[in-house]
Design an enzyme around this catalytic site. Structure first.
Site, mmCIF file in Angstrom:
data_model
loop_
_atom_site.group_PDB
_atom_site.id
_atom_site.type_symbol
_atom_site.label_atom_id
_atom_site.label_comp_id
_atom_site.label_asym_id
_atom_site.label_seq_id
_atom_site.Cartn_x
_atom_site.Cartn_y
_atom_site.Cartn_z
ATOM 1 N N MET A 170 24.526 7.916 1.775
ATOM 2 C CA MET A 170 24.509 9.344 2.767
ATOM 3 C C MET A 170 25.009 9.594 3.989
ATOM 4 S SD MET A 170 24.257 12.943 2.153
ATOM 5 C CE MET A 170 23.248 13.452 0.515
ATOM 6 N N LYS A 193 -17.576 0.347 5.978
ATOM 7 C CA LYS A 193 -17.671 -0.965 5.171
ATOM 8 C C LYS A 193 -19.236 -0.518 4.802
ATOM 9 C CE LYS A 193 -18.371 -5.432 4.179
ATOM 10 N NZ LYS A 193 -17.930 -7.327 4.285
ATOM 11 N N PHE A 200 -10.970 -6.974 14.204
ATOM 12 C CA PHE A 200 -10.426 -7.275 13.069
ATOM 13 C C PHE A 200 -9.812 -6.083 12.191
ATOM 14 C CE2 PHE A 200 -9.360 -9.774 9.418
ATOM 15 C CZ PHE A 200 -8.095 -10.004 9.533
ATOM 16 N N GLN A 201 -8.825 -5.804 12.104
ATOM 17 C CA GLN A 201 -8.075 -4.677 11.349
ATOM 18 C C GLN A 201 -8.515 -3.320 11.022
ATOM 19 O OE1 GLN A 201 -8.548 -6.439 6.935
ATOM 20 N NE2 GLN A 201 -6.321 -7.245 7.541
ATOM 21 N N GLU A 248 1.034 -1.251 -0.122
ATOM 22 C CA GLU A 248 0.400 -0.375 0.094
ATOM 23 C C GLU A 248 0.898 0.959 -0.014
ATOM 24 O OE1 GLU A 248 -0.427 -2.915 2.096
ATOM 25 O OE2 GLU A 248 -2.279 -3.076 1.738
#
Lengths: 562, 161
Positions: free
Chosen positions: A473, A166, A116-117, A54
């Site tokens: 760097m 949802k 959940f999630q 993502e």
């Protein structure tokens, strides 16, 4: 509201809203709570590119936005999907990139139950979004999406997140898309106050050693041609910030290149000696100013910015002008006269000869600067996207940019792993352009899984890995300030980049000698395929010149050449 | 230097978090914050007392204005305004000092709103000095518990923010 309405689910309305906003592509990754949305996407006429992580969706939306000027769109599921967007959103926020990030969320009735999630993504992204929404009901989805795109793309641009439980996507609503937004707390000032512009014109007429300091705001407002006209009319040299690169032609006689920590000596000297500094769409970042008390000590400062909160945030400003860069510069050009800057311009030309950017090339080992010169020679109109580190600074220094939106880099947040997915987004938005991702071997390994995405979707970006086997760097700072103690910065032999490319079905090329540099560049461009070039470069080359941390920017020094 | 800001915001959930988060992440110090709905039910009004010099105040004001849900920010310190705060103070009492405490409350034009065998709860309204004054006088008796609303303020005269 427009007249006719149609009954549909929230998920269908989501698709309709994207169409109304002329979204041509989004980058996303599905998940449990997004099932209704992905089901609606299955036969929708909206392009969706499936990434492999993502974070890459957010960076790709960002790269797309910077390359095209349009608002980038990404989509991720609830919980880990949403939190994986966070770095990409923060990157866009720091560089004021227009983006709308959509996230799925657990159903409304489960919110706050540690379902959940579930993650409180509006809470998490509060400090890194311009605004965000948790959509309370399907009915409100069209208005919220309209507002999100409006907020992201106007004023000082930035990312907006829309979190959709949802049930919002499964409930039905009477769809109609609003014509306009009504936000009583959001009215950005576009048009600058004419009195301030006239005062600025007076300041300009009195200046003999002016400098224009132009940042990313010039590019955001599409004000590059106005900047050119303004600089030429008043005869002032122009220095760019990292994100402002491309807003002024690099080869123009008035161009000073980049200023700041790894800027050109002549840009830094000019800023320190100028009697008038005209800042446009720039925010006096610490990498630009160095020791802030010593920055531009002799200058009156005019600051043009669309965000009033940037005025006098870091430095005292003598004349603020709140407005968008494009319109303000056009207006200022109209009222201003040429400065008496002939001697100043002459002095700067002498500095350019005396203190040029330089490196020592080699016949045996590939110098990173040489690669950039060769890419420029092969394809000067390319879009150059970078990761973060030494290669990023070399790209800013050694590739001369002609046009805005051709140099894309994570300036504010400094996000390693940004470049490759952002290059993918840029190529999707500008398929007519050759797109290079200038990468370090460290940075590229943070997003290399997106090789699957570019191969599957035939997005032919060219990744030029500047492979020195170091996190260069940090190694440079360890060399200079930590007595060569290279603690955890040596990553040599971590992977065979050619085989990695081939494993994903991309073209893998390698150059180990200077004579091989140009041929592999030409081969990559000619192939039209997603390509990774492993450039095995000088291991301990340093980015030079450099202003040590905490020093004034005219205390810029050449580093020992290897 | 302390400033009193009147901040009109959208009366929506999450707005307080946006404002409070802004103050904490940018390192501004809030002395007090009072919030409630206004005559327009879609708008809430926050009264924020912030500590800092003019530069800090300018930044606070500008950063607040950047929040989409913030409708207007007014610096009431710069305007003629009336300010009040309300405090409830629960004091330990016994038969010997009850009348003395009631007398102190009377002097401050405070009200006794709860009386029990071993305690009295006093409601006092006023500016900060007044609240501080009664608190200091009651402290020797033993303050069991105290709650303050934080300052609220309105401009004087017919003008509104």
């Amino acid at each position: 509201m427009t007249g006719a309405t149609e009954r549909m689910t929230g998920a269908q309305a989501f698709i309709e809203c994207l169409k109304k906003e002329d979204v041509e592509v989004m980058f996303g990754y599905p998940g449990g709570v997004l099932l209704p949305i992905y089901d609606a996407l299955y036969d929708a006429d909206v392009r969706h590119i499936l990434v492999r992580h993502e974070q890459a969706a957010a960076h790709a939306a960002d790269g797309y936005a910077r390359a095209t000027g349009k608002t980038g769109v990404c989509l991720a599921t609830s919980g880990p999907g949403a939190t994986n967007l966070v770095t990409g959103i923060a990157t866009a926020y720091m560089d004021s990139v227009p983006m709308v990030a959509f996230t799925g969320q657990v159903p409304s009735f489960m919110l706050g139950n540690d379902a959940f999630q579930e993650a409180d993504i509006t809470g998490i992204t509060l400090p890194i979004t311009k605004h965000n929404y948790l959509v309370p009901s399907a009915d409100e989805l069209p208005r919220i999406i309209k507002e999100a795109f409006h907020i992201a793309s106007t004023g000082r641009q930035g990312p907006v997140l829309v979190d959709m439980p949802k049930d919002v996507t499964t409930d039905e609503l009477d769809f109609s898309y609003p014509d306009k937004v009504e936000l009583r707390g959001y009215k950005p000032t576009f048009k600058a106050n004419i009195l301030q512009i006239k005062k600025a014109a007076e300041e300009i007429s009195r200046s003999v050693t002016p400098v224009i300091y132009a940042g990313g705001g010039v590019i955001s407002s599409n004000g590059s041609s106005e900047l050119l006209a303004f600089a030429e009319k008043i005869m002032a040299p122009v220095t760019n910030t990292l994100t402002g690169i491309g807003s002024f032609p690099g080869k123009h006689p008035l161009s000073l290149g980049m200023l700041g920590m790894h800027g050109t000596k002549y840009a830094n000297y000019a800023v320190q000696e100028c009697d008038l500094l005209i800042a446009v769409g720039a925010r006096f970042d610490d990498r630009v100013t160095g020791k802030i008390e010593s920055f531009a000590p002799n200058a009156r400062i005019i600051h043009i910015d669309i965000d009033p909160a940037e005025i006098s945030k870091n430095v005292r400003v003598d004349l603020p002008i709140v407005g968008d860069a494009k319109g303000t510069l056009a207006n200022l050009t109209k009222y201003s006269k040429q400065c008496k800057s002939e001697d100043w311009i002459k002095k700067i030309s002498e500095w350019k000869v005396k203190y040029p950017l330089h490196y020592i090339n080699s016949d045996e080992v590939i110098k990173p600067q040489y690669i950039l010169e060769q890419i420029h020679a092969a394809c000067e109109d390319a879009i150059i996207v970078t990761e973060v580190g030494q290669h990023q600074m070399w790209a800013a220094q050694y590739f001369s940019f002609k046009e805005p939106r051709t140099f894309i880099t994570s300036g504010g947040l400094g996000t390693m792993g940004y470049g490759f997915p952002a290059a993918m987004g840029a190529k999707v938005g500008r398929p007519d352009k050759v797109v290079f991702n200038i990468a370090g071997d460290g940075s590229f390994q943070m997003s290399s899984q997106e090789l699957a995405t570019v191969v599957e979707n035939d997005i032919p970006v060219i990744v030029a890995v500047f492979n020195n086997g170091f996190l260069g760097m940090v190694r440079q700072w360890q060399e200079l300030f930590f007595d060569h103690r290279y603690s955890h910065t040596c990553i040599s032999g971590s992977v065979d980049f050619v085989k990695l490319a081939e494993a994903y079905g991309a073209l893998g090329l390698r150059a180990t000698k200077p004579s091989e540099v140009r041929p592999v560049i030409d081969e990559a461009i000619a192939s039209g395929r997603p390509t990774v070039i492993d450039f095995v470069i000088e291991r301990e080359e340093n980015v030079s010149p450099m202003v040590p941390a905490g020093a004034a920017i005219n205390e810029i020094m050449d580093l020992e050449v290897k | 230097m302390r400033h009193t800001l009147a901040v009109l915001v959208e009366n929506k959930s999450g707005v307080l978090a946006r404002v409070a988060g802004l103050f904490s992440r940018r390192g501004y110090n809030i002395d007090s914050l009072a919030v409630g709905v206004t005559e327009d039910p879609t708008i809430s009004r926050m009264t924020i007392v912030v500590r800092g010099d003019d530069h800090v105040l300018e930044q606070v004001t500008k950063q607040l204005n950047k929040l989409i849900d913030v409708i207007r920010v007014t610096d009431l310190s710069a305007e003629e305004s009336v300010e009040r705060e309300l405090a409830l103070i629960k004091v330990t009492v016994d038969a010997n000092n009850r009348s003395e405490i009631i007398q102190i409350a009377d002097i401050f034009r405070a009200r006794i709103i709860d009386v029990a065998a071993k305690s009295i709860t006093i409601e006092v309204t006023g500016n900060e000095d007044k609240i501080l004054g009664i608190e200091q006088l009651l402290r020797p008796f033993g303050i069991k518990e105290m709650v303050r609303t934080g300052k609220i303020a309105l401009t004087r005269g017919g003008k509104s923010v």
